[in-house]
Design a protein around this motif. Structure first.
Motif, PDB file in Angstrom:
ATOM      1  N   ASN A   2       0.841  -1.195   0.000  1.00 24.17           N
ATOM      2  CA  ASN A   2       0.000   0.000   0.000  1.00 24.17           C
ATOM      3  C   ASN A   2       0.879   1.250   0.000  1.00 24.17           C
ATOM      4  O   ASN A   2       2.055   1.191   0.363  1.00 24.17           O
ATOM      5  N   SER A   3       0.301   2.362  -0.408  1.00 23.61           N
ATOM      6  CA  SER A   3       1.124   3.536  -0.688  1.00 23.61           C
ATOM      7  C   SER A   3       1.818   4.086   0.561  1.00 23.61           C
ATOM      8  O   SER A   3       2.785   4.826   0.466  1.00 23.61           O
ATOM      9  N   ASN A   4       1.331   3.699   1.754  1.00 23.43           N
ATOM     10  CA  ASN A   4       1.974   4.193   2.976  1.00 23.43           C
ATOM     11  C   ASN A   4       3.111   3.294   3.451  1.00 23.43           C
ATOM     12  O   ASN A   4       3.806   3.617   4.395  1.00 23.43           O
ATOM     13  N   THR A   5       3.246   2.156   2.787  1.00 22.29           N
ATOM     14  CA  THR A   5       4.260   1.199   3.235  1.00 22.29           C
ATOM     15  C   THR A   5       5.606   1.531   2.617  1.00 22.29           C
ATOM     16  O   THR A   5       5.709   1.815   1.433  1.00 22.29           O
ATOM     17  N   LEU A   6       6.629   1.467   3.447  1.00 18.37           N
ATOM     18  CA  LEU A   6       7.979   1.714   2.950  1.00 18.37           C
ATOM     19  C   LEU A   6       8.478   0.499   2.194  1.00 18.37           C
ATOM     20  O   LEU A   6       8.180  -0.633   2.589  1.00 18.37           O
ATOM     21  N   SER A   7       9.248   0.719   1.163  1.00 19.46           N
ATOM     22  CA  SER A   7       9.946  -0.402   0.542  1.00 19.46           C
ATOM     23  C   SER A   7      11.103  -0.768   1.467  1.00 19.46           C
ATOM     24  O   SER A   7      11.480   0.024   2.349  1.00 19.46           O
ATOM     25  N   VAL A   8      11.683  -1.935   1.269  1.00 18.24           N
ATOM     26  CA  VAL A   8      12.824  -2.338   2.099  1.00 18.24           C
ATOM     27  C   VAL A   8      13.951  -1.311   1.967  1.00 18.24           C
ATOM     28  O   VAL A   8      14.558  -0.891   2.956  1.00 18.24           O
ATOM     29  N   THR A   9      14.188  -0.873   0.730  1.00 20.79           N
ATOM     30  CA  THR A   9      15.259   0.115   0.507  1.00 20.79           C
ATOM     31  C   THR A   9      14.956   1.426   1.232  1.00 20.79           C
ATOM     32  O   THR A   9      15.843   2.028   1.847  1.00 20.79           O
ATOM     33  N   GLN A  10      13.703   1.842   1.171  1.00 19.87           N
ATOM     34  CA  GLN A  10      13.341   3.076   1.887  1.00 19.87           C
ATOM     35  C   GLN A  10      13.565   2.907   3.399  1.00 19.87           C
ATOM     36  O   GLN A  10      14.081   3.801   4.059  1.00 19.87           O
ATOM     37  N   ALA A  11      13.163   1.764   3.904  1.00 21.48           N
ATOM     38  CA  ALA A  11      13.338   1.529   5.347  1.00 21.48           C
ATOM     39  C   ALA A  11      14.822   1.512   5.714  1.00 21.48           C
ATOM     40  O   ALA A  11      15.230   2.061   6.736  1.00 21.48           O
ATOM     41  N   LEU A  12      15.634   0.901   4.842  1.00 18.14           N
ATOM     42  CA  LEU A  12      17.078   0.853   5.094  1.00 18.14           C
ATOM     43  C   LEU A  12      17.664   2.260   5.193  1.00 18.14           C
ATOM     44  O   LEU A  12      18.519   2.531   6.035  1.00 18.14           O
ATOM     45  N   LYS A  13      17.175   3.131   4.317  1.00 16.15           N
ATOM     46  CA  LYS A  13      17.719   4.495   4.300  1.00 16.15           C
ATOM     47  C   LYS A  13      17.115   5.375   5.382  1.00 16.15           C
ATOM     48  O   LYS A  13      17.743   6.300   5.881  1.00 16.15           O
ATOM     49  N   GLN A  14      15.888   5.081   5.725  1.00 14.87           N
ATOM     50  CA  GLN A  14      15.187   5.915   6.719  1.00 14.87           C
ATOM     51  C   GLN A  14      15.630   5.594   8.157  1.00 14.87           C
ATOM     52  O   GLN A  14      15.606   6.446   9.024  1.00 14.87           O
ATOM     53  N   ARG A  15      16.016   4.325   8.395  1.00 15.50           N
ATOM     54  CA  ARG A  15      16.443   3.965   9.755  1.00 15.50           C
ATOM     55  C   ARG A  15      17.742   4.674  10.097  1.00 15.50           C
ATOM     56  O   ARG A  15      18.732   4.547   9.404  1.00 15.50           O
ATOM     57  N   THR A  16      17.707   5.453  11.121  1.00 16.07           N
ATOM     58  CA  THR A  16      18.932   6.048  11.641  1.00 16.07           C
ATOM     59  C   THR A  16      18.868   5.874  13.153  1.00 16.07           C
ATOM     60  O   THR A  16      17.783   5.620  13.699  1.00 16.07           O
ATOM     61  N   SER A  17      19.987   6.010  13.799  1.00 17.23           N
ATOM     62  CA  SER A  17      19.984   5.884  15.261  1.00 17.23           C
ATOM     63  C   SER A  17      19.355   7.128  15.868  1.00 17.23           C
ATOM     64  O   SER A  17      19.827   8.246  15.633  1.00 17.23           O
ATOM     65  N   ILE A  18      18.295   6.909  16.627  1.00 16.82           N
ATOM     66  CA  ILE A  18      17.552   8.024  17.218  1.00 16.82           C
ATOM     67  C   ILE A  18      17.884   8.116  18.707  1.00 16.82           C
ATOM     68  O   ILE A  18      17.771   7.141  19.446  1.00 16.82           O
ATOM     69  N   ARG A  19      18.342   9.296  19.118  1.00 18.61           N
ATOM     70  CA  ARG A  19      18.835   9.455  20.485  1.00 18.61           C
ATOM     71  C   ARG A  19      18.051  10.484  21.293  1.00 18.61           C
ATOM     72  O   ARG A  19      18.561  11.079  22.232  1.00 18.61           O
ATOM     73  N   ALA A  20      16.789  10.684  20.919  1.00 17.95           N
ATOM     74  CA  ALA A  20      15.845  11.492  21.719  1.00 17.95           C
ATOM     75  C   ALA A  20      14.441  11.063  21.299  1.00 17.95           C
ATOM     76  O   ALA A  20      14.155  10.966  20.091  1.00 17.95           O
ATOM     77  N   TYR A  21      13.599  10.776  22.281  1.00 18.75           N
ATOM     78  CA  TYR A  21      12.267  10.205  22.004  1.00 18.75           C
ATOM     79  C   TYR A  21      11.153  11.003  22.654  1.00 18.75           C
ATOM     80  O   TYR A  21      11.358  11.677  23.673  1.00 18.75           O
ATOM     81  N   GLN A  22       9.973  10.874  22.074  1.00 21.24           N
ATOM     82  CA  GLN A  22       8.763  11.384  22.714  1.00 21.24           C
ATOM     83  C   GLN A  22       8.409  10.422  23.855  1.00 21.24           C
ATOM     84  O   GLN A  22       8.775   9.253  23.797  1.00 21.24           O
ATOM     85  N   ALA A 198      16.995   1.013  22.148  1.00 23.74           N
ATOM     86  CA  ALA A 198      15.896   1.917  22.496  1.00 23.74           C
ATOM     87  C   ALA A 198      14.854   1.837  21.393  1.00 23.74           C
ATOM     88  O   ALA A 198      15.201   1.730  20.213  1.00 23.74           O
ATOM     89  N   LEU A 199      13.595   1.874  21.780  1.00 18.82           N
ATOM     90  CA  LEU A 199      12.504   1.787  20.794  1.00 18.82           C
ATOM     91  C   LEU A 199      11.401   2.766  21.174  1.00 18.82           C
ATOM     92  O   LEU A 199      10.921   2.766  22.321  1.00 18.82           O
ATOM     93  N   GLY A 200      11.015   3.589  20.229  1.00 13.41           N
ATOM     94  CA  GLY A 200       9.938   4.540  20.523  1.00 13.41           C
ATOM     95  C   GLY A 200       9.695   5.467  19.348  1.00 13.41           C
ATOM     96  O   GLY A 200      10.147   5.205  18.230  1.00 13.41           O
ATOM     97  N   TYR A 201       9.000   6.544  19.643  1.00 12.32           N
ATOM     98  CA  TYR A 201       8.711   7.544  18.607  1.00 12.32           C
ATOM     99  C   TYR A 201       9.726   8.671  18.726  1.00 12.32           C
ATOM    100  O   TYR A 201       9.915   9.229  19.818  1.00 12.32           O
ATOM    101  N   ALA A 202      10.358   8.984  17.615  1.00 10.51           N
ATOM    102  CA  ALA A 202      11.410  10.000  17.612  1.00 10.51           C
ATOM    103  C   ALA A 202      10.877  11.367  18.027  1.00 10.51           C
ATOM    104  O   ALA A 202       9.761  11.743  17.659  1.00 10.51           O
ATOM    105  N   ASP A 203      11.677  12.075  18.791  1.00 12.60           N
ATOM    106  CA  ASP A 203      11.398  13.488  19.065  1.00 12.60           C
ATOM    107  C   ASP A 203      11.951  14.260  17.868  1.00 12.60           C
ATOM    108  O   ASP A 203      13.155  14.468  17.749  1.00 12.60           O
ATOM    109  N   GLU A 204      11.037  14.639  16.994  1.00 12.80           N
ATOM    110  CA  GLU A 204      11.457  15.265  15.723  1.00 12.80           C
ATOM    111  C   GLU A 204      12.114  16.626  15.950  1.00 12.80           C
ATOM    112  O   GLU A 204      12.817  17.132  15.074  1.00 12.80           O
ATOM    113  N   SER A 205      11.885  17.220  17.133  1.00 17.47           N
ATOM    114  CA  SER A 205      12.454  18.547  17.366  1.00 17.47           C
ATOM    115  C   SER A 205      13.881  18.475  17.917  1.00 17.47           C
ATOM    116  O   SER A 205      14.550  19.508  18.035  1.00 17.47           O
ATOM    117  N   ALA A 206      14.342  17.289  18.246  1.00 16.57           N
ATOM    118  CA  ALA A 206      15.677  17.171  18.862  1.00 16.57           C
ATOM    119  C   ALA A 206      16.767  17.216  17.797  1.00 16.57           C
ATOM    120  O   ALA A 206      16.750  16.455  16.828  1.00 16.57           O
TER     121      ALA A 206
END
Ligand SMILES: Cc1cc2nc3c(=O)[nH]c(=O)nc-3n(C[C@H](O)[C@H](O)[C@H](O)COP(=O)(O)O)c2cc1C
Length: 227
Positions: A2-22, A198-206
């Protein structure tokens, strides 16, 4: 797809280490879903040499307070299995240095500010504010192959989390507390906590979450024999 689903390649590129969470909680059902996807990771002989401990709420706080109340500065319970080999050589030494410097630059913590840098390091022991923590356990009787397969499982997990809008940060830093954690979780004689996450929702403002790391090009690490 579905159009909201990431491709594997997109997920590979989108995953980054997130060090501040909501503080927004991650429901147990969602964590289960992520694990349910990751369990399809391959492993030699289908050994599936991974075990996972998930902590949230009071269980997570208990672990955090174990780390915070550790006597002395930082624990050192990973001495027999250090995160990096001694005297790291090039190009690895420079890569490690760069990611550290880039992160501290974003945070505005210069080299001379030792306390500031240690304070950021200590944020590992709060899972950077993520509402869920995970620990990856391996049996010490396993060989190098099984360690690699555990790593494949971990990456699968991170990608499955990314697909669901969640963020992660692997945390081998928790290995510095592995003896204490082994007792805390009443692990078996041969069980060892390799890494946390760590697992959670990224704090986009950090600002720290804007860190983008580099990668060597394909030609730098691949030899093609196609003729
Ligand atoms: C097994 C593993 C352990 C890691 N441990 C830590 C850690 O303890 N603390 C931390 O801040 N980052 C940790 N990292 C994150 C790496 O620094 C990061 O993956 C690398 O710099 C590449 O950046 P990226 O994940 O944003 O692509 C770890 C990564 C891996 C794969």
């Amino acid at each position: 797809m579905n159009s909201n689903t990431l491709s594997v390649t997109q997920a590979l590129k989108q995953r980054t280490s997130i060090r501040a969470y909501q503080s927004k909680p991650v429901p147990e059902a969602l964590v289960r879903e992520v694990l349910d996807a990751a369990r399809w990771s391959p492993s030699g002989g289908n050994l599936q040499p991974w075990k996972v401990i998930v902590v949230s709420g009071a269980a997570q706080q208990a672990v955090i307070s174990k780390a915070k109340n550790y006597p002395g500065m930082f624990p050192n319970e990973d001495a027999d299995k250090p995160v990096y080999p001694a005297n790291l050589w090039e190009p690895y030494r420079s890569r490690r240095f760069k990611v550290g410097e880039d992160m501290y630059e974003l945070l505005g913590v210069p080299r001379e500010n030792k306390v500031g840098r240690l304070t950021q390091l200590a944020r590992n022991f709060e899972f950077f504010g993520a509402p869920v923590g995970m620990f990856f356990v391996i049996d010490t009787r396993m060989g190098h192959g099984q360690w690699a397969h555990l790593g494949m499982f971990m990456q699968s997990l991170a990608l499955a989390a990314t697909e669901r809008g969640l963020s992660t940060c692997f945390q081998e830093f928790w290995g510095t507390l592995r003896t204490t954690l082994k007792t805390h979780f009443a692990l078996g004689e041969n069980e060892l906590i390799y890494s946390g996450m760590a697992l959670g929702y990224a704090d986009e403002s950090a600002k720290v979450n804007t860190l983008r790391t580099e990668r060597a090009s394909v030609d730098e690490f691949t030899t093609f024999h196609f003729d």
